[in-house]
Design a protein around this motif. Structure first.
Motif, short mmCIF file in Angstrom:
data_model
loop_
_atom_site.label_atom_id
_atom_site.label_comp_id
_atom_site.label_asym_id
_atom_site.label_seq_id
_atom_site.Cartn_x
_atom_site.Cartn_y
_atom_site.Cartn_z
N ASP A 81 0.86 -1.18 0.00
CA ASP A 81 0.00 0.00 0.00
C ASP A 81 0.90 1.22 0.00
O ASP A 81 1.29 1.73 1.05
CB ASP A 81 -0.91 0.00 1.22
N THR A 82 1.22 1.69 -1.20
CA THR A 82 2.17 2.80 -1.30
C THR A 82 1.54 4.15 -0.96
O THR A 82 2.22 5.18 -1.01
CB THR A 82 2.78 2.88 -2.72
N THR A 83 0.24 4.16 -0.62
CA THR A 83 -0.37 5.39 -0.14
C THR A 83 -0.10 5.60 1.35
O THR A 83 -0.41 6.67 1.90
CB THR A 83 -1.90 5.37 -0.36
N ASP A 84 0.47 4.60 2.01
CA ASP A 84 0.80 4.71 3.42
C ASP A 84 1.83 5.83 3.62
O ASP A 84 2.77 5.96 2.83
CB ASP A 84 1.36 3.38 3.93
N PRO A 85 1.69 6.65 4.65
CA PRO A 85 2.65 7.75 4.89
C PRO A 85 4.10 7.30 5.00
O PRO A 85 5.02 8.10 4.78
CB PRO A 85 2.16 8.34 6.22
N ALA A 86 4.32 6.03 5.32
CA ALA A 86 5.69 5.54 5.44
C ALA A 86 6.45 5.62 4.12
O ALA A 86 7.68 5.65 4.10
CB ALA A 86 5.70 4.10 5.95
N PHE A 87 5.72 5.66 3.01
CA PHE A 87 6.35 5.72 1.69
C PHE A 87 6.56 7.15 1.22
O PHE A 87 7.11 7.37 0.15
CB PHE A 87 5.50 4.97 0.65
N SER A 88 6.12 8.12 1.99
CA SER A 88 6.18 9.51 1.55
C SER A 88 7.60 10.05 1.58
O SER A 88 8.39 9.74 2.49
CB SER A 88 5.28 10.38 2.43
N HIS A 89 7.92 10.88 0.59
CA HIS A 89 9.23 11.55 0.53
C HIS A 89 9.07 13.07 0.59
O HIS A 89 10.06 13.79 0.47
CB HIS A 89 9.96 11.16 -0.75
N LEU A 90 7.83 13.54 0.75
CA LEU A 90 7.56 14.97 0.81
C LEU A 90 7.17 15.37 2.23
O LEU A 90 6.35 14.70 2.87
CB LEU A 90 6.42 15.34 -0.15
N PHE A 91 7.75 16.47 2.69
CA PHE A 91 7.52 16.90 4.07
C PHE A 91 7.31 18.41 4.11
O PHE A 91 7.99 19.16 3.42
CB PHE A 91 8.72 16.53 4.96
N GLU A 92 6.37 18.83 4.93
CA GLU A 92 6.12 20.25 5.14
C GLU A 92 7.01 20.74 6.28
O GLU A 92 6.93 20.24 7.40
CB GLU A 92 4.66 20.48 5.49
N ILE A 93 7.88 21.68 5.98
CA ILE A 93 8.76 22.25 7.00
C ILE A 93 8.04 23.38 7.72
O ILE A 93 7.98 23.43 8.95
CB ILE A 93 10.07 22.77 6.38
N THR A 94 7.51 24.31 6.94
CA THR A 94 6.61 25.35 7.45
C THR A 94 5.45 25.43 6.47
O THR A 94 5.41 24.70 5.47
CB THR A 94 7.31 26.72 7.54
N GLU A 95 4.53 26.33 6.71
CA GLU A 95 3.38 26.46 5.81
C GLU A 95 3.81 26.83 4.40
O GLU A 95 3.19 26.43 3.41
CB GLU A 95 2.41 27.50 6.34
N ARG A 96 4.89 27.59 4.29
CA ARG A 96 5.35 28.08 2.98
C ARG A 96 6.57 27.34 2.45
O ARG A 96 7.08 27.68 1.39
CB ARG A 96 5.69 29.57 3.08
N LEU A 97 7.05 26.36 3.17
CA LEU A 97 8.30 25.70 2.81
C LEU A 97 8.15 24.18 2.86
O LEU A 97 7.63 23.63 3.84
CB LEU A 97 9.40 26.14 3.79
N GLY A 98 8.57 23.52 1.79
CA GLY A 98 8.47 22.06 1.74
C GLY A 98 9.81 21.43 1.39
O GLY A 98 10.72 22.10 0.88
N MET A 99 9.94 20.15 1.68
CA MET A 99 11.19 19.43 1.42
C MET A 99 10.89 18.07 0.78
O MET A 99 9.96 17.37 1.19
CB MET A 99 11.98 19.22 2.71
N LEU A 100 11.68 17.74 -0.22
CA LEU A 100 11.62 16.43 -0.88
C LEU A 100 12.94 15.72 -0.62
O LEU A 100 14.01 16.28 -0.87
CB LEU A 100 11.41 16.61 -2.39
#
Length: 219
Positions: A81-100
């Motif tokens: 189940d690749t929709t599980d958050p464990a597979f995620s590579h995208l993260f919100e650092i702040t509301e305006r800033l994200g990290m891959l």
């Protein structure tokens, strides 16, 4: 003579063994340089980016930034189940800033500069080198994706839709062709909506049924 030669050979072998044991290990610390001036641990980390078997792409447009990455190595395991958050590579650092994150080493950081109100795209590698980009790629097929982007990006400002289309096209260029498609993650930030937003999609190498850029069975 033969006995002396044997003893001498054994002595030389033991001497080499002791020397090897006392030589410093240049691959056990990130702060120790080899005699050739290499940081072996950093080189290991750079190579580990490709071990995950995935590719990430990022494109900065005139008013937005789009990042795309595979959620898992292709082909997709039907039992996962690749929709599980464990597979995620995208993260919100702040509301305006994200990290891959790609693999275990390269971080791609996107956001809107609060002072200049411009979209920004940076990468940070294991050596601590931070670079700004108009577009970039990391992972297994990064060189193929970067070559594609170099050929396709003419230097003209890319509006929001064109920015997404460019990133998707670069990702499709390096994906394997399979019937199931590939589970991907998309992260977007734009001037008119500065919050970092993410969505999961199923992307095929070739568009299916004339659908638009990211309408291939999205989740």
């Amino acid at each position: 003579m033969s006995s002396q030669g044997g003893v001498s050979g054994s002595s030389r072998s033991s001497s080499r063994g002791r020397a090897a044991e006392t030589e410093p290990s240049y691959d056990r610390s990130i702060t120790v340089f080899s005699p050739k001036g290499r940081l072996i641990q950093v080189e290991y980390a750079l190579k580990s980016v490709k071990l995950a078997g995935i590719t990430s792409v990022a494109v900065r447009g005139d008013d937005s930034v789009c990042v795309i990455t595979q959620r898992s190595k292709a082909p997709v395991d039907p039992l996962l189940d690749t929709t599980d958050p464990a597979f995620s590579h995208l993260f919100e650092i702040t509301e305006r800033l994200g990290m891959l994150t790609t693999g275990m080493a390269v971080a791609t950081i996107v956001g809107i500069d609060e002072e200049k109100e411009t979209p920004e795209l940076f990468t940070c590698d294991p050596a601590g080198l931070v670079l700004g980009h108009k577009a970039t790629s990391a992972g297994l097929k990064d060189l193929e994706a970067i070559k594609f982007l170099e050929e396709k990006m003419t230097g003209e400002p890319l509006p929001f839709e064109s920015t997404i289309e460019m990133a998707v096209s670069a990702m499709r260029h390096v994906l394997e062709d399979n019937r199931e498609g590939h589970d991907i993650e998309v992260g977007v930030v734009r001037k008119s909506c500065t919050a970092f937003r993410t969505v999961s999609k199923r992307l095929h190498k070739y568009p299916q049924g004339g659908q638009s850029t990211l309408d291939q069975g999205g989740r």
